[in-house]
Design a protein around this motif. Structure first.
Motif, short mmCIF file in Angstrom:
data_model
loop_
_atom_site.label_atom_id
_atom_site.label_comp_id
_atom_site.label_asym_id
_atom_site.label_seq_id
_atom_site.Cartn_x
_atom_site.Cartn_y
_atom_site.Cartn_z
N GLU A 135 43.13 49.92 57.58
CA GLU A 135 43.40 49.78 56.08
C GLU A 135 43.45 48.20 55.67
OE1 GLU A 135 47.39 50.79 53.04
OE2 GLU A 135 47.26 51.88 54.75
N THR A 136 44.38 47.35 55.91
CA THR A 136 44.26 46.06 55.43
C THR A 136 43.43 45.17 56.57
OG1 THR A 136 46.37 45.32 56.61
CG2 THR A 136 46.73 46.11 54.48
N SER A 168 42.76 44.76 51.52
CA SER A 168 41.93 44.55 52.84
C SER A 168 41.77 42.74 52.95
CB SER A 168 40.58 45.12 52.54
OG SER A 168 39.94 44.70 53.66
#
Length: 215
Positions: A135-136, A168
């Motif tokens: 995700e990030t 992100s």
């Protein structure tokens, strides 16, 4: 950049009635966004790409628990099938590490790595990290930084999903199954507070379920 199958932000997905979904989850999901069969087909292609690029080396496949266990098992099954039926093969051993970065439906700034003290065993090895979702990117960057201290010879990362999100860090894995919208996804071992791991398809969780299963 790794090739991937893109699931658009406006993807309508599929009605739950078209698939076998556990009855206890029927009211918790908005839609099926990636059916199980499509996951398996994409995983088979990822296995082929990995064998093409890493064949000939002894690979240590490192599963990131808990969410990665189903993808890890299916990916290794496809790699084993290629080992038995092609000219190029990949000797495989496996290891596991647990990483936790979620609280309810939010990715936290705190990344906990459990089992990191055993990464020293990977010194000089060719390592394939198998993850369920990026995700990030902070979780994987933390793990890669920790792993680098053990001086592996090579590290590649395969993630079934990469989420498009303004949060992100810009990190991208070497191999990607699907790029997905910024929605909370469950199923195929992706969980929400430990629920939904027993769901075969990847689905979008609805807001009522976030409250229902919140801790």
């Amino acid at each position: 950049m790794a090739s991937y199958l893109e699931i658009a932000d406006d993807e309508k997905g599929y009605d739950l009635d078209l698939f076998c979904v556990p009855r206890h989850y029927e009211r918790d999901l908005d839609k099926v966004i990636i059916p199980h069969g499509l996951i398996m087909d994409r995983t088979e292609r990822l296995a082929r790409d990995i064998v093409r690029d890493m064949g000939g080396h002894h690979i240590v496949a490192l599963c990131v628990l808990k969410g990665g266990y189903t993808f890890f098992a299916d990916l290794l099954d496809y790699i084993k099938a290629l080992n038995q039926n092609s000219d190029k093969s990949v000797p495989l051993t496996v290891d596991f590490i647990r990483v936790k970065s979620y609280c309810n439906d939010k990715s936290s700034n705190s990344v906990k790595v459990i089992g990191g003290e055993e990464l020293s065993n990977l010194s000089g090895k060719h390592v394939l990290i198998v993850e369920d979702i990026v995700e990030t990117g902070r979780t994987m960057q933390t793990l890669l930084s920790l792993l680098s201290e053990s001086t592996p010879k090579m590290v590649k990362v395969v993630s079934l999903l990469v989420k498009r999100t303004p949060r992100s860090s810009g990190y991208r894995p070497d191999y990607v199954g699907f790029e997905v919208p910024d929605a909370f996804l469950v199923g195929y071992a992706l969980d929400y507070n430990e629920y939904f791991r027993d769901l075969s398809h990847i689905c979008v969780l609805n807001d009522d379920a976030k409250e229902k299963y919140r801790v």
